[in-house]
Design a protein around this motif. Structure first.
Motif, PDB file in Angstrom:
ATOM      1  N   UNK A   1       0.856  -1.191   0.000  1.00 38.54           N
ATOM      2  CA  UNK A   1       0.000   0.000   0.000  1.00 38.54           C
ATOM      3  C   UNK A   1       0.889   1.238   0.000  1.00 38.54           C
ATOM      4  N   UNK A   2       0.505   2.224  -0.827  1.00 38.66           N
ATOM      5  CA  UNK A   2       1.212   3.493  -0.862  1.00 38.66           C
ATOM      6  C   UNK A   2       0.193   4.613  -0.842  1.00 38.66           C
ATOM      7  N   UNK A   3       0.547   5.721  -0.212  1.00 40.49           N
ATOM      8  CA  UNK A   3      -0.292   6.923  -0.211  1.00 40.49           C
ATOM      9  C   UNK A   3       0.450   7.994  -1.016  1.00 40.49           C
ATOM     10  N   UNK A   4      -0.284   8.678  -1.858  1.00 41.01           N
ATOM     11  CA  UNK A   4       0.274   9.757  -2.665  1.00 41.01           C
ATOM     12  C   UNK A   4      -0.596  10.993  -2.512  1.00 41.01           C
ATOM     13  N   UNK A   5      -0.007  12.145  -2.723  1.00 35.20           N
ATOM     14  CA  UNK A   5      -0.731  13.413  -2.745  1.00 35.20           C
ATOM     15  C   UNK A   5      -0.428  14.086  -4.067  1.00 35.20           C
ATOM     16  N   UNK A   6      -1.454  14.491  -4.786  1.00 36.06           N
ATOM     17  CA  UNK A   6      -1.279  15.120  -6.089  1.00 36.06           C
ATOM     18  C   UNK A   6      -0.555  16.457  -5.948  1.00 36.06           C
ATOM     19  N   UNK A   7       0.415  16.682  -6.810  1.00 38.59           N
ATOM     20  CA  UNK A   7       1.124  17.961  -6.818  1.00 38.59           C
ATOM     21  C   UNK A   7       0.938  18.688  -8.143  1.00 38.59           C
ATOM     22  N   UNK A   8       0.489  17.971  -9.174  1.00 41.64           N
ATOM     23  CA  UNK A   8       0.257  18.604 -10.478  1.00 41.64           C
ATOM     24  C   UNK A   8      -0.566  17.660 -11.332  1.00 41.64           C
ATOM     25  N   UNK A   9      -1.441  18.219 -12.149  1.00 42.62           N
ATOM     26  CA  UNK A   9      -2.243  17.417 -13.074  1.00 42.62           C
ATOM     27  C   UNK A   9      -2.304  18.143 -14.418  1.00 42.62           C
ATOM     28  N   UNK A  10      -2.281  17.388 -15.502  1.00 43.08           N
ATOM     29  CA  UNK A  10      -2.408  17.956 -16.837  1.00 43.08           C
ATOM     30  C   UNK A  10      -3.774  17.564 -17.406  1.00 43.08           C
ATOM     31  N   UNK A  11      -4.386  18.441 -18.178  1.00 40.36           N
ATOM     32  CA  UNK A  11      -5.699  18.084 -18.759  1.00 40.36           C
ATOM     33  C   UNK A  11      -5.550  16.946 -19.766  1.00 40.36           C
ATOM     34  N   UNK A  12      -6.597  16.138 -19.882  1.00 36.66           N
ATOM     35  CA  UNK A  12      -6.600  15.039 -20.850  1.00 36.66           C
ATOM     36  C   UNK A  12      -6.664  15.627 -22.259  1.00 36.66           C
ATOM     37  N   UNK A  13      -6.052  14.926 -23.188  1.00 34.80           N
ATOM     38  CA  UNK A  13      -6.072  15.401 -24.589  1.00 34.80           C
ATOM     39  C   UNK A  13      -7.068  14.622 -25.389  1.00 34.80           C
TER      40      UNK A  13
END
Length: 85
Positions: free
Chosen positions: A73-85
């Motif tokens: 198990x791993x926990x992540x926190x979003x730091x950046x997202x790009x819009x879908x193309x």
């Protein structure tokens, strides 16, 4: 993120088991993946103000004998997202 490797010959059974698991609450998004060597991965997205320290539902470990090793198990926190193309 939850990842497990199935015991020999039990990949389809582990995948079916993981797909049937419903975490407490409603995640924003949930995806189930399969990979070589009978690995199953479940990724869930949650709304949480406390980031990585938030208390969130976890998928349980599969029944005895279904996995070849303990679940990772791993926990992540979003730091950046790009819009879908």
């Amino acid at each position: 993120m939850w990842e497990a490797r199935a015991a020999e010959g039990r990949g389809p059974e582990l995948l079916a088991w993981a797909r049937a698991q419903a975490p407490e609450g409603e995640p924003l998004r949930r995806e189930v993946f399969r990979a070589p060597q009978d690995r199953v991965l479940v990724v869930t997205w949650w709304e949480a103000e406390d980031g990585l320290s938030a208390v969130l539902p976890e998928l349980p470990a599969p029944p005895a004998g279904l996995a070849a090793r303990p679940v990772h198990r791993w926990r992540f926190e979003s730091v950046e997202a790009s819009p879908a193309r």
